[in-house]
Motif scaffolding. Sequence first.
Motif, mmCIF file in Angstrom:
data_model
loop_
_atom_site.group_PDB
_atom_site.id
_atom_site.type_symbol
_atom_site.label_atom_id
_atom_site.label_comp_id
_atom_site.label_asym_id
_atom_site.label_seq_id
_atom_site.Cartn_x
_atom_site.Cartn_y
_atom_site.Cartn_z
ATOM 1 N N PRO A 61 42.257 36.963 77.335
ATOM 2 C CA PRO A 61 43.600 36.975 76.897
ATOM 3 C C PRO A 61 44.841 36.555 77.702
ATOM 4 C CG PRO A 61 42.768 39.173 76.959
ATOM 5 C CD PRO A 61 41.818 38.431 77.394
ATOM 6 N N GLY A 62 45.691 36.265 77.004
ATOM 7 C CA GLY A 62 46.826 35.546 77.709
ATOM 8 C C GLY A 62 46.884 34.274 78.257
ATOM 9 N N PHE A 63 45.963 33.411 77.742
ATOM 10 C CA PHE A 63 45.998 32.129 77.708
ATOM 11 C C PHE A 63 47.453 31.346 77.116
ATOM 12 C CE2 PHE A 63 44.775 27.666 76.838
ATOM 13 C CZ PHE A 63 44.115 27.423 77.900
ATOM 14 N N GLY A 64 47.675 31.743 76.141
ATOM 15 C CA GLY A 64 48.912 31.154 75.355
ATOM 16 C C GLY A 64 50.105 31.298 76.166
ATOM 17 N N SER A 65 50.216 32.469 76.420
ATOM 18 C CA SER A 65 51.434 33.002 77.180
ATOM 19 C C SER A 65 51.545 32.350 78.557
ATOM 20 C CB SER A 65 51.867 34.631 77.290
ATOM 21 O OG SER A 65 50.729 35.201 78.022
ATOM 22 N N ASN A 74 45.257 19.536 83.712
ATOM 23 C CA ASN A 74 44.180 19.832 84.769
ATOM 24 C C ASN A 74 44.336 20.971 85.694
ATOM 25 O OD1 ASN A 74 41.261 18.872 86.102
ATOM 26 N ND2 ASN A 74 42.838 18.658 88.042
ATOM 27 N N SER A 75 45.581 21.010 86.446
ATOM 28 C CA SER A 75 46.015 22.009 87.315
ATOM 29 C C SER A 75 45.945 23.584 86.512
ATOM 30 C CB SER A 75 47.478 21.654 87.577
ATOM 31 O OG SER A 75 48.063 22.768 88.263
ATOM 32 N N PHE A 76 46.480 23.492 85.282
ATOM 33 C CA PHE A 76 46.353 24.897 84.434
ATOM 34 C C PHE A 76 45.018 25.246 84.328
ATOM 35 C CE2 PHE A 76 46.005 27.195 80.637
ATOM 36 C CZ PHE A 76 46.758 28.266 80.904
ATOM 37 N N ILE A 77 44.073 24.539 83.855
ATOM 38 C CA ILE A 77 42.536 24.819 84.058
ATOM 39 C C ILE A 77 41.961 25.461 84.989
ATOM 40 C CG2 ILE A 77 40.409 23.995 83.130
ATOM 41 C CD1 ILE A 77 41.823 22.376 81.166
ATOM 42 N N LYS A 96 52.596 31.531 91.181
ATOM 43 C CA LYS A 96 51.958 32.958 92.056
ATOM 44 C C LYS A 96 52.528 34.057 91.338
ATOM 45 C CE LYS A 96 50.831 35.226 95.862
ATOM 46 N NZ LYS A 96 49.573 35.933 95.123
ATOM 47 N N TYR A 97 53.887 33.701 91.529
ATOM 48 C CA TYR A 97 54.768 35.166 91.119
ATOM 49 C C TYR A 97 55.210 35.314 89.699
ATOM 50 C CZ TYR A 97 54.548 35.291 96.000
ATOM 51 O OH TYR A 97 54.299 35.313 97.427
ATOM 52 N N TRP A 98 55.020 34.385 88.850
ATOM 53 C CA TRP A 98 55.301 34.428 87.546
ATOM 54 C C TRP A 98 54.148 34.236 86.268
ATOM 55 C CZ3 TRP A 98 57.966 30.878 83.803
ATOM 56 C CH2 TRP A 98 58.561 31.589 82.749
ATOM 57 N N THR A 99 53.553 32.995 86.572
ATOM 58 C CA THR A 99 52.526 32.499 85.491
ATOM 59 C C THR A 99 51.659 33.609 85.629
ATOM 60 O OG1 THR A 99 53.460 30.243 85.777
ATOM 61 C CG2 THR A 99 51.345 30.568 84.577
ATOM 62 N N PHE A 100 50.690 33.287 86.876
ATOM 63 C CA PHE A 100 49.436 34.168 87.233
ATOM 64 C C PHE A 100 49.624 35.280 87.531
ATOM 65 C CE2 PHE A 100 48.463 29.438 86.921
ATOM 66 C CZ PHE A 100 47.688 29.523 85.555
ATOM 67 N N GLN A 101 50.737 35.970 87.638
ATOM 68 C CA GLN A 101 50.995 37.393 88.383
ATOM 69 C C GLN A 101 49.942 38.283 87.689
ATOM 70 O OE1 GLN A 101 54.679 39.249 87.450
ATOM 71 N NE2 GLN A 101 54.441 40.804 89.111
ATOM 72 N N HIS A 102 49.049 38.872 88.825
ATOM 73 C CA HIS A 102 48.153 39.915 88.567
ATOM 74 C C HIS A 102 49.112 41.303 88.372
ATOM 75 C CE1 HIS A 102 45.158 37.170 89.316
ATOM 76 N NE2 HIS A 102 44.295 37.949 89.411
ATOM 77 N N LYS A 148 54.469 29.758 80.217
ATOM 78 C CA LYS A 148 55.208 30.072 81.634
ATOM 79 C C LYS A 148 54.579 28.792 82.493
ATOM 80 C CE LYS A 148 54.958 34.889 81.505
ATOM 81 N NZ LYS A 148 54.455 36.331 82.413
ATOM 82 N N PHE A 149 53.479 28.707 82.522
ATOM 83 C CA PHE A 149 53.050 27.273 83.481
ATOM 84 C C PHE A 149 53.861 26.115 82.971
ATOM 85 C CE2 PHE A 149 49.942 23.878 84.764
ATOM 86 C CZ PHE A 149 49.550 24.431 85.728
ATOM 87 N N ALA A 150 53.674 25.882 81.860
ATOM 88 C CA ALA A 150 54.615 24.499 81.544
ATOM 89 C C ALA A 150 56.002 24.597 81.833
ATOM 90 C CB ALA A 150 54.441 24.351 79.767
ATOM 91 N N ALA A 151 56.590 25.872 81.855
ATOM 92 C CA ALA A 151 58.149 26.118 82.174
ATOM 93 C C ALA A 151 58.254 25.824 83.733
ATOM 94 C CB ALA A 151 58.657 27.480 81.747
ATOM 95 N N VAL A 152 57.447 26.429 84.342
ATOM 96 C CA VAL A 152 57.368 26.118 86.006
ATOM 97 C C VAL A 152 56.946 24.736 86.180
ATOM 98 C CG1 VAL A 152 56.019 26.713 87.920
ATOM 99 C CG2 VAL A 152 56.603 28.510 86.635
#
Length: 134
Positions: A65-69, A50-53, A120-126, A73-77
Motif C-alpha cells: 500500500p501507499g503506491f498512489g500517495s 521508470n524512476s518511480f517504479i 529520500k526524505y519525503w516520498t519514500f520515507q520509511h 509525492k514523487f510527481a511533486a518532487v
Amino acid sequence: MKTSFQLVRFAFIGALNTLIHYLIFILLFRALGFAMITASVIGYFSGMINSFILNRRWTFQLSGPGFGSEFIKFAAVNIVSLGINILFLQMLVSFFDILPEISQVMAIIVALSVNFSGNKYWTFQHKSPRRGDL
C-alpha cells in the motif's frame, strides 16, 4: 538501508533515467523538430515513470500500500526538479549561449540533488518501527 547504498542505487537508476531523458530529448529536438522545452519535458516524464517504479522497489525497497500517495509525492518532487532543470536549461542557452545539448546535461546535474533529497526524505520515507512494535 543506509543512505550511502540508497544514493548509489538512486544514482544508477538516475543515470538510466537521464539516458532515457536525454535520448528522447535529442530524438524529439533534433530529429523530429520539437521545441527545446517540449522535448525536454517529454523526455523528463519518460524517465520519471521508470524512476518511480525502480526507486520504489529497488532503492527504497517498498511494496504494498501507499503506491498512489507515493506517486503523487514523487510527481511533486519531480515537477520541482523539472522546473529547476528547465530554468537552468533556458538560462544556460539564453544568457550564456551554451548549446542546448550541453546545457541539458548541466541542468540535469543541478536538478539531481533536489530530486534525491525530496524522494529520500519525503516520498519514500520509511517509518521505522519503535522497539516495542517489533
